[in-house]
Design a protein around this motif. Structure first.
Motif, PDB file in Angstrom:
ATOM      1  N   LEU A   5      -7.106   1.314  -7.890  1.00 18.34           N
ATOM      2  CA  LEU A   5      -6.115   0.245  -8.438  1.00 18.34           C
ATOM      3  C   LEU A   5      -6.371  -0.138  -9.708  1.00 18.34           C
ATOM      4  O   LEU A   5      -7.347  -0.255 -10.260  1.00 18.34           O
ATOM      5  CB  LEU A   5      -6.304  -0.997  -7.716  1.00 18.34           C
ATOM      6  N   SER A  38       0.729  -1.192   0.093  1.00 11.60           N
ATOM      7  CA  SER A  38      -0.072  -0.111  -0.103  1.00 11.60           C
ATOM      8  C   SER A  38       0.879   1.180  -0.189  1.00 11.60           C
ATOM      9  O   SER A  38       0.159   2.234  -0.352  1.00 11.60           O
ATOM     10  CB  SER A  38      -0.917   0.022   1.260  1.00 11.60           C
ATOM     11  N   LYS A  70      -3.736   5.989  -3.842  1.00  9.95           N
ATOM     12  CA  LYS A  70      -4.454   5.558  -2.422  1.00  9.95           C
ATOM     13  C   LYS A  70      -5.406   6.774  -2.233  1.00  9.95           C
ATOM     14  O   LYS A  70      -6.326   6.607  -1.429  1.00  9.95           O
ATOM     15  CB  LYS A  70      -3.085   5.709  -1.537  1.00  9.95           C
ATOM     16  N   LEU A 127      -1.200   2.377  -8.354  1.00 10.45           N
ATOM     17  CA  LEU A 127      -2.078   2.290  -7.102  1.00 10.45           C
ATOM     18  C   LEU A 127      -2.350   3.804  -6.895  1.00 10.45           C
ATOM     19  O   LEU A 127      -1.105   4.619  -6.508  1.00 10.45           O
ATOM     20  CB  LEU A 127      -1.503   1.678  -5.871  1.00 10.45           C
ATOM     21  N   GLU A 185      -8.365  -6.770  -1.602  1.00 14.62           N
ATOM     22  CA  GLU A 185      -8.104  -5.675  -0.752  1.00 14.62           C
ATOM     23  C   GLU A 185      -7.874  -6.611   0.599  1.00 14.62           C
ATOM     24  O   GLU A 185      -8.713  -7.548   0.746  1.00 14.62           O
ATOM     25  CB  GLU A 185      -8.280  -4.671  -0.745  1.00 14.62           C
TER      26      GLU A 185
END
Lengths: 112, 114
Positions: free
Chosen positions: A72, A51, A67, A65, A91
């Motif tokens: 994604l 992450s 965040k 990615l 996830e």
């Protein structure tokens, strides 16, 4: 809610790039994954990203990615007929046990 | 290593019948899971186990039961089959020692309840 969302279908021509998108829900997820399911088979881990990373490249696969937007994506370069499958993003979930929440799956069809 | 094995591959049940879906793994994984897969719905977690003698409910446990008497085996029991349990069932396992928590899947059991 706890839904991880993906579009259901994607069709591409052989040799083109495929981009499969996913939006997830839990900002505390440690890892995010892409699993591949070929017809009549179980799921196999294709790739994963930690992450705290923005991008991961593995041969023809690129994972991006975002965040902030909980987005994604999986890019497959030079898509081949053997890439035809269902692709699930997933996830990691809190609470121990290595539990995962899976998306709805995107069926990728590669045409000649 | 055979990995994760599931039996049977296919089964047709009548409403109200019961059956046990078998799952075994030979990787010495502590964690095991049962999912059901319905079209357009992804995989939903039914039950999971973090070790022999320990089980816990997932998202959709109603109508199912599990047991975990050994590390290797994690059977899923349907007591009174209903048409809503028509689905493809996957068993999976993982190790708490895995650095990225990969789950390994069996080939699935396709169940139809009529």
């Amino acid at each position: 809610g706890e839904d991880v969302e993906q579009s259901l279908f994607l069709s591409v021509r052989e040799g083109d790039s495929s981009v499969i998108n996913c939006t997830y829900t839990d900002s505390s997820s440690t890892y995010l994954y892409w699993y591949k399911q070929e017809p009549g088979a179980g799921l196999q881990l294709l790739t994963y990203i930690f992450s705290n990373m923005d991008m991961k490249q593995d041969q023809r696969l690129t994972v991006l990615l975002n965040k902030k937007d909980k987005h994604l994506s999986l890019r497959i370069a030079d898509t081949q007929t053997g890439d035809s499958a269902i692709y699930f993003c997933a996830e990691s979930r809190p609470g121990g046990g290595n539990k995962l929440t899976f998306g709805t799956g995107t069926q990728l069809k590669v045409e000649l | 290593n055979a990995g994760v094995t599931q039996t049977p591959k296919f089964r047709i049940l009548k409403i109200g019948q019961s059956m046990t879906l078998q799952c075994a793994q030979d990787m010495n994984h502590n964690y095991m899971y049962w999912y059901r897969q319905d079209p357009g719905m992804g995989l939903k977690l039914i039950y999971y186990s973090v070790g022999a003698g320990i089980t816990d409910k997932g998202e959709v446990p109603n109508g199912y039961n599990v047991s975990r008497s050994t590390t290797e085996d994690f059977p899923l029991r349907l007591e009174l089959a209903a048409p809503s349990q028509t689905s493809v069932y996957f068993c999976a396992s993982s190790s708490p020692k895995s650095s990225y928590n990969e789950q390994f899947f069996g080939p699935g059991t396709r169940l139809t309840v009529l």
